[in-house]
Structures are given as C-alpha cells and as structure tokens.
Design an enzyme around this catalytic site. Structure first.
Site, mmCIF file in Angstrom:
data_model
loop_
_atom_site.group_PDB
_atom_site.id
_atom_site.type_symbol
_atom_site.label_atom_id
_atom_site.label_comp_id
_atom_site.label_asym_id
_atom_site.label_seq_id
_atom_site.Cartn_x
_atom_site.Cartn_y
_atom_site.Cartn_z
ATOM 1 N N SER A 152 0.833 -1.201 0.000
ATOM 2 C CA SER A 152 0.000 0.000 0.000
ATOM 3 C C SER A 152 0.868 1.251 0.000
ATOM 4 O O SER A 152 2.040 1.219 0.399
ATOM 5 C CB SER A 152 -0.918 0.022 1.226
ATOM 6 O OG SER A 152 -0.170 0.253 2.404
ATOM 7 N N LYS B 2 0.951 -0.394 16.436
ATOM 8 C CA LYS B 2 -0.359 -0.656 17.036
ATOM 9 C C LYS B 2 -0.999 -1.924 16.475
ATOM 10 O O LYS B 2 -1.931 -2.467 17.086
ATOM 11 C CB LYS B 2 -1.296 0.542 16.843
ATOM 12 C CG LYS B 2 -1.717 0.820 15.411
ATOM 13 C CD LYS B 2 -2.595 2.066 15.336
ATOM 14 C CE LYS B 2 -2.998 2.401 13.914
ATOM 15 N NZ LYS B 2 -3.889 1.373 13.308
ATOM 16 N N ASP B 3 -0.524 -2.414 15.330
ATOM 17 C CA ASP B 3 -1.108 -3.604 14.704
ATOM 18 C C ASP B 3 -0.470 -4.910 15.171
ATOM 19 O O ASP B 3 -0.994 -5.990 14.878
ATOM 20 C CB ASP B 3 -0.983 -3.515 13.180
ATOM 21 C CG ASP B 3 -1.803 -2.387 12.585
ATOM 22 O OD1 ASP B 3 -2.717 -1.901 13.276
ATOM 23 O OD2 ASP B 3 -1.532 -1.999 11.436
ATOM 24 N N ARG C 131 -13.887 0.823 5.066
ATOM 25 C CA ARG C 131 -12.881 -0.149 4.658
ATOM 26 C C ARG C 131 -11.981 0.472 3.591
ATOM 27 O O ARG C 131 -12.266 1.542 3.058
ATOM 28 C CB ARG C 131 -13.542 -1.410 4.100
ATOM 29 C CG ARG C 131 -14.297 -1.193 2.800
ATOM 30 C CD ARG C 131 -14.977 -2.452 2.308
ATOM 31 N NE ARG C 131 -15.568 -2.261 0.988
ATOM 32 C CZ ARG C 131 -16.739 -1.712 0.744
ATOM 33 N NH1 ARG C 131 -17.469 -1.269 1.758
ATOM 34 N NH2 ARG C 131 -17.206 -1.596 -0.479
ATOM 35 N N GLY C 132 -10.895 -0.228 3.284
ATOM 36 C CA GLY C 132 -10.000 0.206 2.224
ATOM 37 C C GLY C 132 -8.801 0.967 2.740
ATOM 38 O O GLY C 132 -8.667 1.246 3.935
ATOM 39 N N ASN C 133 -7.897 1.316 1.826
ATOM 40 C CA ASN C 133 -6.724 2.099 2.198
ATOM 41 C C ASN C 133 -7.100 3.562 2.407
ATOM 42 O O ASN C 133 -8.263 3.938 2.269
ATOM 43 C CB ASN C 133 -5.624 1.937 1.142
ATOM 44 C CG ASN C 133 -6.097 2.354 -0.252
ATOM 45 O OD1 ASN C 133 -6.957 3.221 -0.400
ATOM 46 N ND2 ASN C 133 -5.544 1.740 -1.281
ATOM 47 N N THR D 2 -8.856 5.243 -0.567
ATOM 48 C CA THR D 2 -10.233 4.775 -0.732
ATOM 49 C C THR D 2 -11.152 5.392 0.315
ATOM 50 O O THR D 2 -12.272 5.832 0.018
ATOM 51 C CB THR D 2 -10.288 3.240 -0.628
ATOM 52 O OG1 THR D 2 -9.482 2.674 -1.659
ATOM 53 C CG2 THR D 2 -11.720 2.731 -0.753
#
Length: 293
Positions: A9, A75-76, A140-142, A145
């Site tokens: 991304s 954070k992920d 949703r999406g990047n 988006t």
C-alpha cells in the site's frame, strides 16, 4: 543489501521508505521488498479480517529469510513478545486522531445525523459519547479509498489516524485534529516497529541506530495496558503516554460501544511496563472487563 519487507500500500511503502532512508543515512545499504498478504487481497474491513494477516505475513517473510527487516505499524502487532525477533521503535509520528469532513467541517459543526465512517470500536464508542446523533457507517480500504467516500459525498466525514495521513502526504486533508485527552488514540498509534531476526547481529546493530528512547517508553507503556487487559488491537481500548525528564505520564481508557460508559485512569512512573500494568489493574478493578465484553 538489506532487504526491508513492506506491504504494497502507499502508506506502507512510504513509511518503510522512511526507515530505508534512515538506515542508508546511518551507512547501511537497503532496499524495499514488497510482501503481498491475504489482507491486501480482501475487500472486508480490517476489523473483520484482523490486522494479524498483515503483520504475520511480514513476520513469516522475515523468519523465512526472504527479507532482513520488517516494518509494521506498532499498534497492529500482537502484544505477546516474539522471541525470534529483535524490535526497535524509531521516532514517533503525531499520535492524534484526525477528522476529514466535507466542506472543512469540524466534528461539532457536522449536522445532526451526519454520516461518519469508521469501523474501529474504540472510535465508534468515543464518537457516540461525543455526538450520539451521528450515523456511524462501516469503513474499509486504504487511506485513499477511505478519503474517496467523503469526496464522493457517500459519507460526510471519516476518522483516521493523523500519523498515516501525515506519512502519506495527506496531512493537509484533515479538517480537525483531536486533542488526545478528548478523543483518545489507540495504544502505540503513530509508532513504527522495525524488526529483524534476533540472531542477525549485523542487522540488529543497524536498526538499533534508529531507536528512540522516548517513543519506546511511550509505546511500551501503552501496549502494556492492552496486554494486561488481554484486549486485541481492535478492542475499545485507548492509551497515550508522554515523557518529561524521564517520567512517563500514562492515560488509558476503556469504552462501551454505545458511548454510555467511559473509564479512564492516569498514572505516572519511570518503568513503562509496571506503569502500564498498574493502569490496567485500576481499569479492571472498576469494571473494564465487563465493558469490553
């Protein structure tokens, strides 16, 4: 040549590119290598597929020797330590939450019933506490988006981490930045985690040059709250820490999804691990577990 694994991304490549440039500035030879994950091929919201599909794919490539360094949004990452990896936290980006709204509006200026996009329970709960009238929609999406939903008029506003906007070159699109004491961010929001294999002494030395002591202390304290609460990274838990003269001030909160209840605790100390645990214990004593259920 040091191979830096990254998702494909725009945001992931950009933030991994910053790490690459810093490594090169410290004398290393480094290049980016794209790692495709199952999450990149899905159109489902990240809260449904789980951010683990992104982080685990990068770690798989790291431990398989396909790449030498993996760059994550801290954070992920799971809160459980990964003994096979050596991790450092570079200087942290702004951890605040950002609103992108039509016509330059702020949250207070949005009309009653405005459509606001976010799928994160932590954000939903805080939005409902501040503006219970809002029509909160899944998102949703990047980044591109998500911003497109506002541009097309499908949504009136969205809430995103300002760190991602800033790193992606979209910082000026934010119509409001929320003070962390008003709209609390996710634990370790704005911080990157740069990992290499624990036994790779040369690469360990290279990434150690990027470590930032304050960012490490802040992220450690914040994530310790998450770990002690046994909550996932998409749970309605928020935390932020500041460091002043070696003393850490940590504030954390747990929120009911309907916005009806908000528990917050603040404490100070010098050991980020014990500080995070003590704040989490105070939240649990006040009923945090029941709220998260």
């Amino acid at each position: 040549m040091m191979r830096i694994g990254t998702r494909g991304s725009h945001l992931a490549v950009t933030q991994s590119g910053h790490v690459r440039d810093q490594l090169i500035a410290h004398g290393a030879q480094a290049e980016l290598q794209i790692v495709t994950t199952a999450g990149d091929l899905s159109q489902a919201p990240v809260e449904r597929i789980g951010v683990g599909v992104f982080t685990s794919a990068l770690r798989d490539a790291l431990f398989a020797g396909t790449v030498d360094v993996a760059v994550h949004s801290f954070k992920d990452l799971p809160t459980a330590e990964e003994p096979r990896a050596h991790l450092v936290v570079p200087e942290r980006e702004d951890n605040r939450e950002a609103l992108i709204a039509r016509d330059g509006l702020t949250l207070a200026e949005l009309p009653a019933g405005a459509r606001v996009g976010t799928s994160a329970p932590r954000r939903i709960s805080q939005l409902r506490a501040i503006r219970p009238d809002l029509d909160i929609r899944p998102l949703r999406g990047n980044i591109e988006t998500r911003m497109g939903y506002v541009e097309s008029g499908e949504l009136d506003a969205i809430v995103l981490a300002f760190a991602g906007l800033s790193r992606g070159g979209y910082g000026e699109r934010a119509t409001q930045l929320f003070d962390a004491s008003v709209f609390m961010p996710a634990p370790a929001q704005g911080a990157l985690a740069v990992e290499c294999r624990a036994g790779d002494a040369k690469t360990r030395a290279a990434i150690d040059a990027l470590a930032d002591a304050d960012a490490t202390a802040q992220a450690t304290a914040e994530r310790q709250v998450l770990a002690a609460l046994e909550a996932g990274c998409t749970a309605p838990v928020a935390a932020y820490a500041t460091v002043d003269g070696g003393e850490i001030t940590l504030r954390a909160g747990v929120f009911a999804l309907d916005g009806s209840t908000q528990l917050t605790e603040t404490a100070r100390g010098t050991d980020p691990v014990s500080l995070g645990r003590s704040v989490a214990a105070a939240l649990l004593e006040r009923g945090a577990a029941q709220i998260m259920e």
